[in-house]
Design a protein around this motif. Structure first.
Motif, PDB file in Angstrom:
ATOM      1  N   UNK A  15      -8.964  14.046 -70.208  1.00  0.00           N
ATOM      2  CA  UNK A  15      -9.802  13.146 -69.413  1.00  0.00           C
ATOM      3  C   UNK A  15     -10.386  12.047 -70.295  1.00  0.00           C
ATOM      4  N   UNK A  16     -10.834  12.405 -71.493  1.00  0.00           N
ATOM      5  CA  UNK A  16     -11.349  11.394 -72.412  1.00  0.00           C
ATOM      6  C   UNK A  16     -10.251  10.407 -72.815  1.00  0.00           C
ATOM      7  N   UNK A  17      -9.025  10.904 -73.029  1.00  0.00           N
ATOM      8  CA  UNK A  17      -7.919  10.009 -73.377  1.00  0.00           C
ATOM      9  C   UNK A  17      -7.635   9.026 -72.242  1.00  0.00           C
ATOM     10  N   UNK A  18      -7.730   9.511 -70.996  1.00  0.00           N
ATOM     11  CA  UNK A  18      -7.519   8.632 -69.840  1.00  0.00           C
ATOM     12  C   UNK A  18      -8.617   7.571 -69.773  1.00  0.00           C
ATOM     13  N   UNK A  19      -9.875   8.001 -69.966  1.00  0.00           N
ATOM     14  CA  UNK A  19     -11.008   7.082 -69.833  1.00  0.00           C
ATOM     15  C   UNK A  19     -11.048   6.062 -70.969  1.00  0.00           C
ATOM     16  N   UNK A  20     -10.971   6.550 -72.201  1.00  0.00           N
ATOM     17  CA  UNK A  20     -11.185   5.668 -73.349  1.00  0.00           C
ATOM     18  C   UNK A  20      -9.892   5.052 -73.876  1.00  0.00           C
ATOM     19  N   UNK A  21      -8.755   5.691 -73.574  1.00  0.00           N
ATOM     20  CA  UNK A  21      -7.474   5.148 -74.017  1.00  0.00           C
ATOM     21  C   UNK A  21      -6.796   4.316 -72.949  1.00  0.00           C
ATOM     22  N   UNK A  22      -6.394   4.967 -71.864  1.00  0.00           N
ATOM     23  CA  UNK A  22      -5.659   4.286 -70.797  1.00  0.00           C
ATOM     24  C   UNK A  22      -6.528   3.259 -70.083  1.00  0.00           C
ATOM     25  N   UNK A  23      -7.764   3.649 -69.697  1.00  0.00           N
ATOM     26  CA  UNK A  23      -8.635   2.728 -68.980  1.00  0.00           C
ATOM     27  C   UNK A  23      -9.332   1.730 -69.912  1.00  0.00           C
ATOM     28  N   UNK A  24      -9.409   2.040 -71.189  1.00  0.00           N
ATOM     29  CA  UNK A  24      -9.995   1.108 -72.152  1.00  0.00           C
ATOM     30  C   UNK A  24     -11.504   0.982 -72.069  1.00  0.00           C
ATOM     31  N   UNK A  25     -12.194   2.048 -71.635  1.00  0.00           N
ATOM     32  CA  UNK A  25     -13.652   1.998 -71.558  1.00  0.00           C
ATOM     33  C   UNK A  25     -14.255   1.987 -72.965  1.00  0.00           C
ATOM     34  N   UNK A  26     -15.477   1.476 -73.112  1.00  0.00           N
ATOM     35  CA  UNK A  26     -16.068   1.323 -74.453  1.00  0.00           C
ATOM     36  C   UNK A  26     -16.120   2.649 -75.223  1.00  0.00           C
ATOM     37  N   UNK A  27     -15.705   2.592 -76.479  1.00  0.00           N
ATOM     38  CA  UNK A  27     -15.740   3.750 -77.370  1.00  0.00           C
ATOM     39  C   UNK A  27     -16.098   3.231 -78.765  1.00  0.00           C
ATOM     40  N   UNK A  28     -17.373   2.945 -78.954  1.00  0.00           N
ATOM     41  CA  UNK A  28     -17.821   2.222 -80.137  1.00  0.00           C
ATOM     42  C   UNK A  28     -17.697   3.036 -81.429  1.00  0.00           C
ATOM     43  N   UNK A  29     -17.936   4.341 -81.351  1.00  0.00           N
ATOM     44  CA  UNK A  29     -17.978   5.157 -82.578  1.00  0.00           C
ATOM     45  C   UNK A  29     -16.691   5.936 -82.825  1.00  0.00           C
ATOM     46  N   UNK A  30     -15.641   5.665 -82.083  1.00  0.00           N
ATOM     47  CA  UNK A  30     -14.376   6.364 -82.298  1.00  0.00           C
ATOM     48  C   UNK A  30     -14.270   7.641 -81.492  1.00  0.00           C
ATOM     49  N   UNK A  31     -13.134   8.325 -81.670  1.00  0.00           N
ATOM     50  CA  UNK A  31     -12.804   9.481 -80.844  1.00  0.00           C
ATOM     51  C   UNK A  31     -13.557  10.739 -81.240  1.00  0.00           C
ATOM     52  N   UNK A  32     -13.785  10.942 -82.537  1.00  0.00           N
ATOM     53  CA  UNK A  32     -14.306  12.224 -83.009  1.00  0.00           C
ATOM     54  C   UNK A  32     -15.648  12.612 -82.387  1.00  0.00           C
ATOM     55  N   UNK A  33     -16.658  11.722 -82.325  1.00  0.00           N
ATOM     56  CA  UNK A  33     -17.936  12.153 -81.739  1.00  0.00           C
ATOM     57  C   UNK A  33     -17.818  12.615 -80.290  1.00  0.00           C
ATOM     58  N   UNK A  34     -17.006  11.916 -79.486  1.00  0.00           N
ATOM     59  CA  UNK A  34     -16.880  12.307 -78.082  1.00  0.00           C
ATOM     60  C   UNK A  34     -16.037  13.577 -77.930  1.00  0.00           C
ATOM     61  N   UNK A  35     -15.000  13.727 -78.765  1.00  0.00           N
ATOM     62  CA  UNK A  35     -14.202  14.955 -78.718  1.00  0.00           C
ATOM     63  C   UNK A  35     -15.059  16.156 -79.103  1.00  0.00           C
ATOM     64  N   UNK A  36     -15.909  15.986 -80.114  1.00  0.00           N
ATOM     65  CA  UNK A  36     -16.822  17.051 -80.509  1.00  0.00           C
ATOM     66  C   UNK A  36     -17.837  17.339 -79.399  1.00  0.00           C
ATOM     67  N   UNK A  37     -18.311  16.290 -78.739  1.00  0.00           N
ATOM     68  CA  UNK A  37     -19.227  16.466 -77.619  1.00  0.00           C
ATOM     69  C   UNK A  37     -18.599  17.264 -76.490  1.00  0.00           C
ATOM     70  N   UNK A  38     -17.309  17.007 -76.210  1.00  0.00           N
ATOM     71  CA  UNK A  38     -16.611  17.765 -75.163  1.00  0.00           C
ATOM     72  C   UNK A  38     -16.499  19.235 -75.542  1.00  0.00           C
ATOM     73  N   UNK A  39     -16.176  19.524 -76.797  1.00  0.00           N
ATOM     74  CA  UNK A  39     -16.092  20.911 -77.254  1.00  0.00           C
ATOM     75  C   UNK A  39     -17.428  21.623 -77.070  1.00  0.00           C
ATOM     76  N   UNK A  40     -18.500  20.976 -77.494  1.00  0.00           N
ATOM     77  CA  UNK A  40     -19.829  21.591 -77.381  1.00  0.00           C
ATOM     78  C   UNK A  40     -20.222  21.801 -75.925  1.00  0.00           C
ATOM     79  N   UNK A  41     -19.860  20.856 -75.048  1.00  0.00           N
ATOM     80  CA  UNK A  41     -20.226  20.989 -73.640  1.00  0.00           C
ATOM     81  C   UNK A  41     -19.470  22.141 -72.975  1.00  0.00           C
TER      82      UNK A  41
END
Length: 390
Positions: free
Chosen positions: A254-280
């Motif tokens: 889902x994050x790849x679709x949002x931040x990759x395919x849709x191109x939504x803002x991802x200022x700090x790169x993939x790692x912080x959001x991927x880690x956030x998904x794991x924690x959630x």
């Protein structure tokens, strides 16, 4: 250590066979979140609603009023679908939901403006439709300000003033607006990046409670614990590990679709959001265990997870700022994992803040994982010795 891994592995094999022989598991983990993802992105593909219908009551019928109508129609969010000289007709169209706003141009607009009699433009919006009403209001306010500036320009030119002198009077202070983080004003980039993880969180709540509660309901809890050598920790780790991996892969997709395919803002790169998904995902599973241990009845445990999962959308802060809520609701907001994921998204994806500023949110999510330890003895007792209550 070898015995521990062997016990967990045995439970994992048992759960993997369940995953691929019971369609409800794969639908809840993969089908439902991805289906909602594509459906929501399709519905909000435009980013913002555009060409919302408005009515114009033109009582002036002059070149100035026609210019106002054309200019309003040019705005991205508004489309003039009704031009009439009857105010009751325009109001009737608004009541029917055919238009979201009405611009009223009085008779003698330009003549009265030139003679300094200050004619009034009126605009009305239907705030029952909050988003549509606010966008139409913004466009009609802007067109009114432009009309006022144009009258000032024409009046100044008639008095022989230069354009610089006129602009210094019409607009003495130039306001420059800078939109940060989401410069496209894409409403989907703000909403879907929180709603879709929220849907995933809801499915984690439900499936975690279901997969444990169904063992109690079907009387297979004792055999589940036997496979785990009687250890509640091994039993839960083995049961939830396959689900964790699949939920995490779906979340990252889902994050790849949002931040990759849709191109939504991802200022700090993939790692912080991927880690956030794991924690959630881990936090949501911990709460799912807590729900079914608290009320070890399948339907009640799932109902509790459903209730908190749905409340997350309202209390996480994405629709109404937490600071604007009453004090009890502000306190309640911090018991939802989605609240912390939302804060990580704002901090890391939208603002690009230093990672250290988001560390407290990651810690808060991981703190949820301590919650099941309070209820493991109670859960084991129900698994072994209490008959299921339908």
């Amino acid at each position: 250590m070898r015995d521990t891994l062997k016990g967990i592995g045995a439970v994992v094999r048992r759960e993997v066979s369940y995953l691929f022989t019971r369609p409800i598991y794969l639908f809840a983990i993969i089908g439902a979140p991805l289906l909602v993802t594509f459906l929501l992105l399709y519905m909000m593909g435009g980013g913002l609603p555009t060409n919302m219908p408005v009515a114009v009551v033109d009582e002036d019928h002059s070149s100035a009023s026609r210019a106002l109508i054309r200019n309003l129609d040019v705005f991205q969010n508004s489309e003039v679908t009704l031009v009439t000289s009857s105010m009751p007709e325009a109001l009737q169209a608004m009541r029917r939901g055919q238009v979201y706003g009405i611009l009223h141009i009085p008779a003698g607009l330009l003549a009265e403006a030139g003679s300094a009699r200050q004619p009034k433009l009126h605009y009305y919006t239907n705030s029952a439709y909050l988003m549509a009403g606010s966008f139409v209001f913004r466009d009609m306010k802007m067109i009114s300000e432009l009309a006022s500036a144009k009258v000032g320009l024409l009046t100044g030119q008639a008095k022989g003033k230069t354009q610089e002198e006129i602009m210094a009077t019409v607009q003495p202070i130039v306001v420059r607006t800078e939109v940060m983080s989401n410069p496209w004003l894409n409403y989907s980039a703000y909403l879907t990046t929180t709603i879709l993880p929220g849907i995933l969180q809801l499915m984690v709540f439900l499936l975690t409670s279901y997969s444990i509660g169904v063992e109690i309901k079907r009387g297979t809890a004792s055999s589940w614990l036997r496979v785990a050598d009687g250890s509640m920790v091994k039993a839960l780790l083995g049961k939830l590990l396959p689900q964790t991996i699949l939920f995490l892969l779906v979340g990252w997709s889902i994050q790849a679709i949002l931040y990759g395919w849709m191109g939504y803002p991802l200022q700090s790169g993939w790692l912080p959001m991927a880690l956030g998904m794991l924690c959630m995902v881990l936090a949501a599973q911990a709460l799912g265990i807590f729900f079914i241990a608290l009320i070890p009845i399948l339907r009640m445990g799932m109902s509790l997870g459903s209730l908190l999962g749905m409340l997350s959308f309202s209390i996480s802060g994405m629709s109404v700022p937490v600071s604007s809520m009453i004090a009890p609701m502000q306190a309640l907001a911090y018991i939802f994992p989605l609240r912390y994921y939302y804060q990580i998204g704002i901090s890391q994806a939208l603002l690009g803040a230093p990672f250290a500023e988001a560390v407290p949110y990651y810690i808060a999510l991981l703190a949820f994982c301590l919650l099941p330890t309070l209820t493991l003895p109670r859960l084991k007792k129900y698994l072994l010795s209490v008959d299921y209550i339908a």
